[in-house]
Every structure is written in C-alpha cells, then in structure tokens.
Scaffold this motif. Structure first.
Motif, PDB file in Angstrom:
ATOM      1  N   GLU A  83      -8.302   3.936   0.060  1.00 27.39           N
ATOM      2  CA  GLU A  83      -8.672   3.269   1.309  1.00 27.39           C
ATOM      3  C   GLU A  83     -10.122   2.799   1.285  1.00 27.39           C
ATOM      4  O   GLU A  83     -10.437   1.684   1.704  1.00 27.39           O
TER       5      GLU A  83
ATOM      6  N   ARG B   6     -10.509  -0.169  -0.881  1.00 29.83           N
ATOM      7  CA  ARG B   6      -9.614  -1.252  -0.455  1.00 29.83           C
ATOM      8  C   ARG B   6      -8.612  -1.642  -1.547  1.00 29.83           C
ATOM      9  O   ARG B   6      -8.439  -2.814  -1.883  1.00 29.83           O
TER      10      ARG B   6
ATOM     11  N   ASP C  89      -4.608  -1.423  -3.204  1.00 33.88           N
ATOM     12  CA  ASP C  89      -3.249  -1.517  -2.689  1.00 33.88           C
ATOM     13  C   ASP C  89      -2.343  -0.407  -3.194  1.00 33.88           C
ATOM     14  O   ASP C  89      -1.257  -0.200  -2.655  1.00 33.88           O
TER      15      ASP C  89
ATOM     16  N   ARG D 105       0.837  -1.191   0.000  1.00 28.23           N
ATOM     17  CA  ARG D 105       0.000   0.000   0.000  1.00 28.23           C
ATOM     18  C   ARG D 105       0.873   1.242   0.000  1.00 28.23           C
ATOM     19  O   ARG D 105       1.863   1.324   0.710  1.00 28.23           O
TER      20      ARG D 105
END
Length: 265
Positions: free
Chosen positions: A103, A106, A108, A3
């Motif tokens: 975020e 979700r 990366d 991330r």
C-alpha cells in the motif's frame, strides 16, 4: 493485476533460570549509516530459495555495495501455506507487514520473493542487479548508537533493554522497532513446490516488536525501552541477533542498527 493477487516470481517483474544481564553494543558504523533490506519470502514459493541465498550472501558481505553497512531481515509470509507445505517460519504478521509496503509503495500485487530497501523501493528478490542498485541509491541516515542489555528472566523468554541516541532528528512521529532474527536454519521440505529440497534460511525474523514511539525529537536525545521476546524450542543465542530500526507512519526507514546476541545467553 487487481490489488491483492498473490504471485511467486523468479525473474524481474516490471513494475534455564534467570541469568545475569549481558550487555552488547553494535560494531562501529560509518557516518553514512546503514541500509535496511527486507526480504518477503516463503518456503512454499519455488523461487524464494534463490532469493534467500542472495540475501544470505548480502548479509555475509559477499558483495561490494555502495553502503557502509547493510542490515538484512527475512520475513516469511504465510499466504503460500495452502499450497501443500506450511512454512515453519511463516507468520501472518509478516504478511501484514508486506501488505503495508504494498500500500505504501502503491503496488498492485503481493508477491514472493520481494525485497524492500529502506522502505522506499522494491524489486524481485532474485534480481541481484536491481537489489544492489537499490541499495546504492537508497537514502542513508546516521545509525542509532543504542546499547543492548540482554537477560533471560525465564528459560522461554528473552528481555532486551535498549538505550542510546538515534543520531537523527525526527520530525513528526516514528516507531523504534526491534526484530529478533535467527541464522543457520535448515529445513527438509517434504511437500509443495520445493519438495525434496533442503532449504537454507538466514536472518529469519522470529519476532518483531515496537520498542517505543518518538515524536519531534533532536538527534542528541536519548531514547530507551524494553521488549520481551518469547523464545522457541531449540533457541540458540549464538545463531541470533537483533535489528533495530526507526520507521515512520509511511513505513520509510530512517536509520538501522544490528546487534548480535552473546553466545552465552
């Protein structure tokens, strides 16, 4: 990928003195409501110009899409500025907004060019088929019917007052956001990955502000508020517009509306 890693993709990736106020209202929109399409781009990314062209065509109505209205915005991020060319429209606030989508969805990786549709799905900004498919499958909500009052209180500022109904029930808390964008921008790129190119940009977000916060309101309730935008050198109202949209804490969009600025501001 871990991330927070940045990437630049080209192919689909899996995964004057105060003036009298001027009033304007958005064009009539279908009951199905508009779909908000947000591009995250940078003049420092080699593949972003292709995505910018796609977004411009989308905003002009060049494509047949399964949505009555598409509201488009281009956020220029600043994390490619170290690559030799500083994007004149790049903003750390655009980077923060993209990070929030990373975020919320979700993901990366933060990358450009990236398109986010209705705050619920995303794709590489150069993938026309994926973009049109995402627009077609996006949930739609009634567009707000806000009337806009524009006033130049000073040569370097624009005051926008909005009032009307959101036309949707809001459960929980949501923010009504207002973006001031500019079209018809041309930049001679002298360095970086796009060196020697003349870059064309439309729907570039120059400022993004919160109009108000709403909570547990009915579809018929009137909302109102005022935002003040600092203006830039060379501002021309004929090249600009505002996009108003309702967004919850998960960054999902629940309605959007586009209003062009009057030519005489």
């Amino acid at each position: 990928m871990p991330r927070g890693i940045f990437a630049c993709f080209g192919k689909p990736h899996v995964h004057s003195s105060a003036a009298a106020p001027v009033v304007a209202a958005a064009a009539a929109e279908d009951q199905g409501g508009a779909v908000l399409v947000e591009l995250f781009s940078s003049q420092g990314c080699a593949t972003s110009p292709e995505a910018e062209l796609l977004l411009s065509r989308l905003g002009r109505g060049d494509f047949e899409v399964e949505a009555p209205v598409v509201v488009v915005l281009a956020h220029h991020v600043d994390y490619w500025d170290y690559m030799g060319w500083k994007d004149p429209f790049g903003s750390s606030l655009s980077t923060v907004r993209q990070k929030a989508y990373v975020e919320a969805l979700r993901l990366d990786t933060m990358f450009t060019p990236q398109v986010v549709v209705q705050g619920r799905s995303q794709c590489v900004g150069t993938d026309q088929d994926a973009l049109l498919s995402a627009i077609g499958s996006a949930p739609r909500f009634p567009s707000p019917t806000l009337q806009a009052n524009f006033q130049r209180l000073a040569p370097d500022s624009l005051q926008v007052s909005l009032s009307g109904v959101l036309r949707m029930k809001v459960e929980g808390q949501a923010n009504v956001m207002v973006a001031l964008y500019e079209n018809g921008l041309l930049t001679d790129c002298l360095k970086g990955e796009n060196k020697g190119r003349v870059l064309s940009n439309d729907f570039v977000v120059r400022k993004l502000e919160k109009l108000c916060t709403v909570k547990d309101i009915s579809a018929k309730k009137t909302v109102s508020g005022t935002v003040n935008f600092p203006l830039w050198e060379g501002f021309k109202s004929s090249k600009c517009g505002i996009a108003v949209f309702v967004q919850n804490s998960a960054y999902q969009i629940f309605g959007s509306q586009n209003v062009l600025l009057p030519d005489n501001m």
